[in-house]
Design an enzyme around this catalytic site. Structure first.
Site: not given
Ligand code: UDX
Length: 435
Positions: A259, A262
């Site tokens: 989610g 981005c």
């Molecule tokens: C993301 C990108 O990582 C970053 O490089 C970009 O600039 C902006 O978008 P962010 O939106 O802060 O960053 O979230 P991120 O930490 O990447 O997690 C995104 C989503 O994936 C979250 O909902 C998180 O819970 C989920 N996630 C992430 C998982 O379900 N499993 C994982 O292993 C990693």
């Protein structure tokens, strides 16, 4: 160097603060007067670790200031544009460039002397070229180069990610601009790879990276479903897959789906871009479908677990799109809760940081709790939607005295399930049927 940063959101504000900390004189500009008033009073407008201390420090050293006015743009060596590029609703993922276009119209006539204009907002390949042409039209005398420097900051970790980047990508096609940027990024030159490329490639690197991360998460989520059905433990599977350096251990944590502001928006934009250019990205398209289905499937599982109870009550803990942030934009938790509410389930919610933002979504449709123990009162099922550290250390004996039925659905593998089980709870954990 004199740097102006336009658009002080989750990217622009950390960038402005961090580049002032690196010794540049930075003016942060935003049209939102309320935001500027708060920043001028050293109040941070976003929840970002380490941001506030650096904000105060650099305002006090006078390297950092804030304004709603663009008039001082002429003094800048580098103008960074970091305004939002949201999805246009109902247009299958088209990117809304109206904020960038407005800024460009507003700054074009203030440009004075040679300026490097950096597009940090996420834009599709070819956009920088179009923006450059627009500025040339608006002010034929302007002396500038327009470059693409995409940001890879994670929300909540932005300051860390600026100072410790995995890589810096600079899309630049003029030697003069490259010289300016080599100077601006010189503090990073011995720390990380600074990769110079064309502007269109830099623009694509951002979309390809975010889409790949989204695909990786979705892949492990689907493997996780299969693990549950066939008695495997997805955490062992993910760990062992990650030992292969070609795969890598990161972003293999199963959960309720990706989610945030981005990943969902960028992957939709890339899929749409592929379709419109006649080069469909079928993996990317399937990732979007799978991520949407996941939330519905998890909501259905919760409904199934409570179906035997009369007027069931669910305590849903963790509302933001990931732990450690207050942001509920495209949060899997809020989507799952909405599905439950649509089936008339009584939901009580709690989050250590995101309650205020969740109120904007649910209004009076849920009950809001002040802590975990308050949330679980009379619950038939407790669901964990984020990997919040606090959820690791709960008093399961106490929780056992508060609930109506002892069922847990842990969507992030965060709780101490052994302790919960000792206290009579039945634990359902994503991707692990061996609990
Ligand atoms: C993301 C990108 O990582 C970053 O490089 C970009 O600039 C902006 O978008 P962010 O939106 O802060 O960053 O979230 P991120 O930490 O990447 O997690 C995104 C989503 O994936 C979250 O909902 C998180 O819970 C989920 N996630 C992430 C998982 O379900 N499993 C994982 O292993 C990693």
């Amino acid at each position: 160097m004199n740097m102006h940063v336009i658009g002080l959101g989750y990217v622009g504000l950390p960038v402005a603060v961090a580049f002032s900390e690196l010794g540049n004189v930075v003016v942060g500009i935003d049209k939102n007067k309320e935001k500027i008033d708060l920043l001028q009073k050293c109040e941070s407008t976003i929840a970002e670790a380490k941001l506030k201390d650096l904000l105060i420090k650099n305002i006090n050293t006078k390297r950092l200031s804030f304004s709603t006015s663009l008039e001082s743009i002429g003094k800048a060596d580098v103008v960074t544009i970091a305004v939002d590029t949201p999805t246009i609703s109902g247009r299958g993922g088209s990117v809304d460039l109206s904020y960038i276009n407005t800024v460009v119209h507003d700054i074009a006539n203030y440009l004075d002397g040679y300026t490097v204009i950096v597009i940090k907002s996420t834009v599709l390949p070819g956009t920088c070229k179009k923006i450059e042409n627009l500025i040339k039209q608006l002010n034929p005398k302007a002396s500038f180069d327009l470059v693409s420097i995409p940001e890879f900051l994670r929300e909540g970790m932005a300051i860390h990610d600026i100072f410790e980047p995995d890589r810096i990508i600079i899309g630049v096609e003029s030697q003069r601009a490259k010289n300016v940027l080599e100077k601006l990024y010189s503090p990073f030159k011995d720390k990380t790879k600074i990769f110079f490329t064309s502007r269109a490639s830099a623009e694509m690197i951002k979309y390809a990276s975010n889409s790949f991360l989204a695909m990786k998460i979705t892949f492990i989520n689907e493997i996780s479903n299969l693990c549950e059905k066939r008695g495997c433990n997805v955490y062992d599977v993910a760990y062992a897959m990650g030992l292969d350096t070609r795969i890598g251990e990161k972003f293999l944590n199963p959960g309720p789906g990706f989610g945030g502001n981005c990943l969902p928006k960028d992957i939709l934009a890339l899929a749409n871009f592929g379709k419109s250019t006649g080069s469909r990205l079928r993996l990317v398209e399937s990732t979007i479908v799978a991520n949407e289905s996941r939330k519905k499937e998890l909501a259905a599982k919760i409904l199934h677990l409570v179906e035997e109870y009369k007027n069931p009550k669910v305590a849903f803990l963790g509302l933001s799109f990931k732990a450690g942030v207050d942001d509920c934009r495209s949060s899997p938790s809020t989507d799952i809760i909405t599905e439950l509410l649509d089936k008339n389930i009584d939901v009580c919610v709690y989050d250590p940081m995101a309650i205020d933002n969740s109120k904007k979504i649910f209004k009076s449709r849920v009950t809001y709790a002040v802590d975990v123990y308050n949330a679980v009162k009379d619950a038939d099922l407790i669901a964990f939607g984020t990997e919040c550290e606090d959820f690791k250390f709960l008093d399961w004996a106490k929780i056992g005295t508060l609930v109506r039925n002892k069922i847990i659905f842990d969507l992030r593998n965060i709780i101490n399930s052994q302790e919960a089980k000792k206290n009579g709870f039945v634990c359902h954990i994503i991707g692990n049927s061996n609990i």
